[in-house]
Structures are given as C-alpha cells and as structure tokens.
Design a protein around this motif. Structure first.
Motif, PDB file in Angstrom:
ATOM      1  N   PHE A  39      39.010  11.699 -12.388  1.00  0.00           N
ATOM      2  CA  PHE A  39      39.765  10.483 -12.099  1.00  0.00           C
ATOM      3  C   PHE A  39      41.050  10.476 -12.925  1.00  0.00           C
ATOM      4  O   PHE A  39      41.072  10.950 -14.055  1.00  0.00           O
ATOM      5  N   ILE A  40      42.097   9.934 -12.323  1.00  0.00           N
ATOM      6  CA  ILE A  40      43.403   9.860 -12.976  1.00  0.00           C
ATOM      7  C   ILE A  40      43.652   8.427 -13.430  1.00  0.00           C
ATOM      8  O   ILE A  40      43.460   7.470 -12.667  1.00  0.00           O
ATOM      9  N   GLY A  41      44.063   8.293 -14.675  1.00  0.00           N
ATOM     10  CA  GLY A  41      44.394   6.979 -15.225  1.00  0.00           C
ATOM     11  C   GLY A  41      45.712   7.025 -15.967  1.00  0.00           C
ATOM     12  O   GLY A  41      46.488   7.979 -15.841  1.00  0.00           O
ATOM     13  N   SER A  42      45.968   6.019 -16.753  1.00  0.00           N
ATOM     14  CA  SER A  42      47.222   5.947 -17.497  1.00  0.00           C
ATOM     15  C   SER A  42      46.968   5.502 -18.930  1.00  0.00           C
ATOM     16  O   SER A  42      45.975   4.826 -19.222  1.00  0.00           O
ATOM     17  N   VAL A  43      47.900   5.894 -19.799  1.00  0.00           N
ATOM     18  CA  VAL A  43      47.806   5.594 -21.226  1.00  0.00           C
ATOM     19  C   VAL A  43      48.677   4.388 -21.554  1.00  0.00           C
ATOM     20  O   VAL A  43      49.787   4.245 -21.032  1.00  0.00           O
ATOM     21  N   LYS A  44      48.156   3.545 -22.406  1.00  0.00           N
ATOM     22  CA  LYS A  44      48.925   2.414 -22.900  1.00  0.00           C
ATOM     23  C   LYS A  44      48.670   2.281 -24.385  1.00  0.00           C
ATOM     24  O   LYS A  44      47.544   2.432 -24.847  1.00  0.00           O
ATOM     25  N   VAL A 188      55.979   0.296 -31.334  1.00  0.00           N
ATOM     26  CA  VAL A 188      54.684   0.650 -30.749  1.00  0.00           C
ATOM     27  C   VAL A 188      53.870   1.436 -31.770  1.00  0.00           C
ATOM     28  O   VAL A 188      54.427   2.197 -32.573  1.00  0.00           O
ATOM     29  N   ASN A 189      52.585   1.212 -31.745  1.00  0.00           N
ATOM     30  CA  ASN A 189      51.661   1.978 -32.574  1.00  0.00           C
ATOM     31  C   ASN A 189      51.106   3.111 -31.717  1.00  0.00           C
ATOM     32  O   ASN A 189      50.321   2.877 -30.803  1.00  0.00           O
ATOM     33  N   THR A 190      51.535   4.339 -31.998  1.00  0.00           N
ATOM     34  CA  THR A 190      51.145   5.482 -31.170  1.00  0.00           C
ATOM     35  C   THR A 190      49.807   6.081 -31.586  1.00  0.00           C
ATOM     36  O   THR A 190      49.376   7.079 -31.016  1.00  0.00           O
ATOM     37  N   THR A 191      49.164   5.499 -32.574  1.00  0.00           N
ATOM     38  CA  THR A 191      47.877   6.029 -33.049  1.00  0.00           C
ATOM     39  C   THR A 191      46.713   5.514 -32.215  1.00  0.00           C
ATOM     40  O   THR A 191      45.809   6.261 -31.852  1.00  0.00           O
ATOM     41  N   ASP A 192      46.732   4.227 -31.892  1.00  0.00           N
ATOM     42  CA  ASP A 192      45.633   3.607 -31.152  1.00  0.00           C
ATOM     43  C   ASP A 192      45.998   3.539 -29.666  1.00  0.00           C
ATOM     44  O   ASP A 192      46.975   2.873 -29.295  1.00  0.00           O
ATOM     45  N   LEU A 193      45.209   4.223 -28.850  1.00  0.00           N
ATOM     46  CA  LEU A 193      45.495   4.318 -27.422  1.00  0.00           C
ATOM     47  C   LEU A 193      44.452   3.573 -26.604  1.00  0.00           C
ATOM     48  O   LEU A 193      43.279   3.486 -26.995  1.00  0.00           O
ATOM     49  N   GLU A 194      44.909   3.076 -25.481  1.00  0.00           N
ATOM     50  CA  GLU A 194      44.011   2.477 -24.498  1.00  0.00           C
ATOM     51  C   GLU A 194      44.274   3.154 -23.158  1.00  0.00           C
ATOM     52  O   GLU A 194      45.415   3.231 -22.714  1.00  0.00           O
ATOM     53  N   MET A 195      43.225   3.681 -22.529  1.00  0.00           N
ATOM     54  CA  MET A 195      43.350   4.400 -21.269  1.00  0.00           C
ATOM     55  C   MET A 195      42.579   3.663 -20.176  1.00  0.00           C
ATOM     56  O   MET A 195      41.406   3.328 -20.366  1.00  0.00           O
ATOM     57  N   VAL A 242      38.436   0.282 -15.699  1.00  0.00           N
ATOM     58  CA  VAL A 242      37.597   0.594 -16.852  1.00  0.00           C
ATOM     59  C   VAL A 242      38.512   1.081 -17.964  1.00  0.00           C
ATOM     60  O   VAL A 242      39.394   1.916 -17.732  1.00  0.00           O
ATOM     61  N   ARG A 243      38.318   0.575 -19.161  1.00  0.00           N
ATOM     62  CA  ARG A 243      39.196   0.889 -20.277  1.00  0.00           C
ATOM     63  C   ARG A 243      38.456   1.646 -21.375  1.00  0.00           C
ATOM     64  O   ARG A 243      37.345   1.273 -21.754  1.00  0.00           O
ATOM     65  N   PHE A 244      39.104   2.695 -21.852  1.00  0.00           N
ATOM     66  CA  PHE A 244      38.605   3.472 -22.973  1.00  0.00           C
ATOM     67  C   PHE A 244      39.586   3.347 -24.130  1.00  0.00           C
ATOM     68  O   PHE A 244      40.783   3.147 -23.918  1.00  0.00           O
ATOM     69  N   LYS A 245      39.078   3.475 -25.350  1.00  0.00           N
ATOM     70  CA  LYS A 245      39.940   3.430 -26.528  1.00  0.00           C
ATOM     71  C   LYS A 245      39.707   4.660 -27.393  1.00  0.00           C
ATOM     72  O   LYS A 245      38.597   5.184 -27.472  1.00  0.00           O
ATOM     73  N   ALA A 246      40.793   5.098 -28.037  1.00  0.00           N
ATOM     74  CA  ALA A 246      40.711   6.243 -28.940  1.00  0.00           C
ATOM     75  C   ALA A 246      41.844   6.158 -29.945  1.00  0.00           C
ATOM     76  O   ALA A 246      42.866   5.502 -29.703  1.00  0.00           O
ATOM     77  N   SER A 247      41.647   6.809 -31.084  1.00  0.00           N
ATOM     78  CA  SER A 247      42.698   6.898 -32.103  1.00  0.00           C
ATOM     79  C   SER A 247      43.058   8.354 -32.305  1.00  0.00           C
ATOM     80  O   SER A 247      42.178   9.210 -32.418  1.00  0.00           O
ATOM     81  N   ILE A 248      44.352   8.647 -32.336  1.00  0.00           N
ATOM     82  CA  ILE A 248      44.829  10.001 -32.592  1.00  0.00           C
ATOM     83  C   ILE A 248      45.870   9.932 -33.698  1.00  0.00           C
ATOM     84  O   ILE A 248      46.603   8.956 -33.828  1.00  0.00           O
ATOM     85  N   LYS A 249      45.919  10.991 -34.515  1.00  0.00           N
ATOM     86  CA  LYS A 249      46.836  11.001 -35.652  1.00  0.00           C
ATOM     87  C   LYS A 249      47.836  12.145 -35.587  1.00  0.00           C
ATOM     88  O   LYS A 249      48.973  12.005 -36.022  1.00  0.00           O
ATOM     89  N   ASP A 250      47.419  13.284 -35.082  1.00  0.00           N
ATOM     90  CA  ASP A 250      48.260  14.475 -35.136  1.00  0.00           C
ATOM     91  C   ASP A 250      49.003  14.746 -33.844  1.00  0.00           C
ATOM     92  O   ASP A 250      49.735  15.728 -33.747  1.00  0.00           O
ATOM     93  N   GLN A 258      49.893  10.326 -18.158  1.00  0.00           N
ATOM     94  CA  GLN A 258      48.706  10.516 -17.319  1.00  0.00           C
ATOM     95  C   GLN A 258      47.491  10.861 -18.167  1.00  0.00           C
ATOM     96  O   GLN A 258      47.579  11.618 -19.135  1.00  0.00           O
ATOM     97  N   ALA A 259      46.368  10.302 -17.803  1.00  0.00           N
ATOM     98  CA  ALA A 259      45.093  10.598 -18.452  1.00  0.00           C
ATOM     99  C   ALA A 259      44.090  11.030 -17.387  1.00  0.00           C
ATOM    100  O   ALA A 259      44.113  10.525 -16.260  1.00  0.00           O
ATOM    101  N   LYS A 260      43.220  11.983 -17.745  1.00  0.00           N
ATOM    102  CA  LYS A 260      42.214  12.473 -16.815  1.00  0.00           C
ATOM    103  C   LYS A 260      40.836  12.414 -17.470  1.00  0.00           C
ATOM    104  O   LYS A 260      40.680  12.761 -18.639  1.00  0.00           O
ATOM    105  N   VAL A 261      39.864  11.991 -16.695  1.00  0.00           N
ATOM    106  CA  VAL A 261      38.493  11.977 -17.173  1.00  0.00           C
ATOM    107  C   VAL A 261      37.584  12.471 -16.054  1.00  0.00           C
ATOM    108  O   VAL A 261      37.829  12.187 -14.874  1.00  0.00           O
TER     109      VAL A 261
END
Length: 344
Positions: A39-44, A188-195, A242-250, A258-261
């Motif tokens: 499935f294709i989603g989007s990042v915010k 914007v805080n680019t560390t905490d993502l919502e997809m 449906v919303r997923f959350k993740a934190s990225i640092k590097d 685009q996000a894919k799951v």
C-alpha cells in the motif's frame, strides 16, 4: 538493469570463485503463506508550527535562514526593546524604594506594638502605623508584579524555537515592523513522523498496536507502530485512514514523501517456503542461492509473497520443491562459486 547485474555477477565470480564458501542449506518446500499486499501512503511531520511574534516593534536581529537546523530554545529573532528596557530600570528602582519603605514601616510597627502592650500610646496611633505597614507590604508586592510583567514582555521580544527542527519558511526581514501575531517563520520537526495509509477494512482488522511494521521511505526502511485507525472512511473506495508513527534521527525525510507498507490478511495461498534468512538483498533485488549437483551456487532473483514466522514465501521461475537453498553463509556467496555444505 539485468546487464548491470550480470556484469557485477561476472566480476564477483572471477574474484571469489577460486575458494569454497562454507554454507548451511535447507530444502525448498511447498506450503501456505499469507500474501503481502503493498500500500502507498504519505509522510507528514508530526510537529509543524507557524511561529508568530508575541510583541510589537522593529526586528533588530534575525538569527536564522530557511533550511537551518535549530535547537529548542534557540533565539530566532529579537525585537527592539529600548523603551521596555528603560521601563524595567524604573521598575527595578521602584521595587528597591518599596523595600526600603517596608523596612521603615516594619521598624515602626514593631516599636509601636511594644508601646501598645505597655499602654504607652493611644490605639489610634498604633492603627495608623499598622495601616502604613500593611500598605508598604502591598506596595512591595505590586512593584514586584509590575517588574515581572515587564520582564515577561521583554522575554517576548525574542522569539525562540519551540522544539528541535528545521526552518522551512521565513516571513520577516530586518528592520521590519511586526505586531502581535505577525507570522515570523515555519518550523518542522523532522524526527517524529506520521505516515497515513488508506486501507480496506479486511486489512485494518489485522493490525495490532503492539507490533512494529516495516515501512519503506525513499532509500530507507524504518520500524513504525500503529497509532490510530480512523473509523471514517471513503464511501467510494471503501478504505479507511490508518496512521503509523515512528522516530528517525539519522535520516532526513521530506514532508509529503511517499511511504510504502506491505500487509497481509488471513487468506493463505500456495507458495514455495524457505527460512527467511535464505532471502538476501543484493544487486538491489531479493534473491536466493541454490546449490546444484556440482556444488556450485546459482543465484535466483525471487519475489517475496509473504512471511509466516521464520519462514518466507517466495516465487520465481525455475524453483522446484527439494532444491537445496543456502540459509547460512549466503552473505559470502557469489554466483557460480563452489561451496561446501556443512549440514549434509
């Protein structure tokens, strides 16, 4: 792409085919697997804020540009506060005067209290001194409150970053007049993502908030957790956000990227099944190594159908049940390289 893969394979063969690779193998089997659907989603960005001025005045200094990384509490602009600085000096002096007056009033109060106990003064004289003492205390409190108000106003002459982030918009220039509420910048805080993905209901039912899901973003894969399934769907497509959350640092991911799951539902299909360690990523594709009768490693690109615990369901042309597939040591194997199987 195929020519490029073959060229790399030939070079690898010439370099490594002289020695045997030590491997473990398992037999390829037929079985049932839950097929994965992509499935294709989007990042915010979870945190995105328009920053506005909390004070009036001329912008005297700007400490940022678009694209700058800023830390929480870092000053972004400073607004002229010369008049306010003078008012603060006067307020500080007023506090000191009030404290001196309170000190004198306290001394008079203590002295008149002692005289009243000895019946040496009239009650009216004591009441006047007590009233002056109480007024002096209130004057100190009032002076301190006025000073604190001015200091708060002074703090608002500097706009600070509310969290770590990146400035993506700049809406102010040097020596420009700003009022309370004037937009200054966007951060914007680019560390905490919502997809967000729009999924059919049968896939939504299979999601679990206690599990982590692999989501592909640009050239990276991250682990995300289910945040929410919104019970308000699209009546035309019969899908639900449906919303997923993740934190990225590097890694830096763009807002709207685009996000894919890949998700599975409970309907199982026939597939070739092998330990998931047998499938590796090389030459920008999923592949396995199969051992032939001459103990040579043959590379076969495969498509992953789904996973079932430690097993992976795969499909590709030429696969046959009973094939010996490398499950350990495959990271050191190259096409057409002789191998020695340790777990015969």
């Amino acid at each position: 792409m195929i020519k490029k893969v073959l060229f790399v394979a030939i070079v690898a063969t010439s370099l490594f085919a002289q020695g045997e690779a030590l491997v473990n193998t398992e037999s390829l089997k037929k079985g049932k697997i839950n097929p994965l659907t992509e499935f294709i989603g989007s990042v915010k960005f979870e945190n995105s804020s328009n920053l506005a001025s909390e004070s009036n005045g001329l912008v005297k200094k700007i400490f940022f540009e678009v694209g700058d990384k800023v830390k929480k509490g870092q000053t972004l602009i400073s607004i002229d506060s010369s008049i306010l600085d003078a008012q603060i000096k006067a307020a500080v002096a007023a506090v000191k005067i009030a404290q001196v007056e309170l000190k004198n009033a306290t001394n008079d109060y203590n002295r008149y209290s002692a005289l009243l106990k000895k019946d040496s003064i009239a009650q009216k004289s004591f009441d006047d001194v007590y009233l002056a003492y109480e007024m002096a205390k209130q004057k100190v409190e009032s002076s301190n409150a006025n000073l604190k108000e001015l200091q708060i106003q002074k703090d608002k002459k500097s706009l600070k970053a509310p969290y770590d982030g990146i400035i993506v918009e700049k809406s102010v220039n040097l020596n420009e007049w700003v009022s309370n509420g004037t937009k200054i910048a966007k951060i914007v805080n680019t560390t905490d993502l919502e997809m967000t993905f729009n999924l059919p209901l049968e896939y939504v039912y299979q999601l679990d908030k206690t599990k982590k899901y692999e989501i592909s973003l640009a050239d990276t894969t991250i682990q995300a957790k289910l945040y929410a399934a919104i019970p308000s769907g699209d009546t035309l497509t019969r899908t639900f956000p449906v919303r997923f959350k993740a934190s990225i640092k590097d890694k830096f991911i763009f807002d709207g990227a685009q996000a894919k799951v890949k998700l599975a539902k409970k309907v199982k299909e026939d597939a070739f099944v092998i330990n998931r360690d047998a499938v590796i990523k090389r030459f920008n594709q999923d592949l396995i190594f199969v051992i032939d009768d001459k103990s040579m490693a043959n590379m076969i690109p495969v498509q992953i159908i789904g996973f079932d615990g430690l097993n992976a369901g795969i499909q590709a042309q030429g696969l046959q049940e009973g094939m010996k597939v490398v499950v350990k040591g495959n990271e050191r194997v190259f096409p057409n390289q002789p191998v020695k199987v340790l777990n015969k």
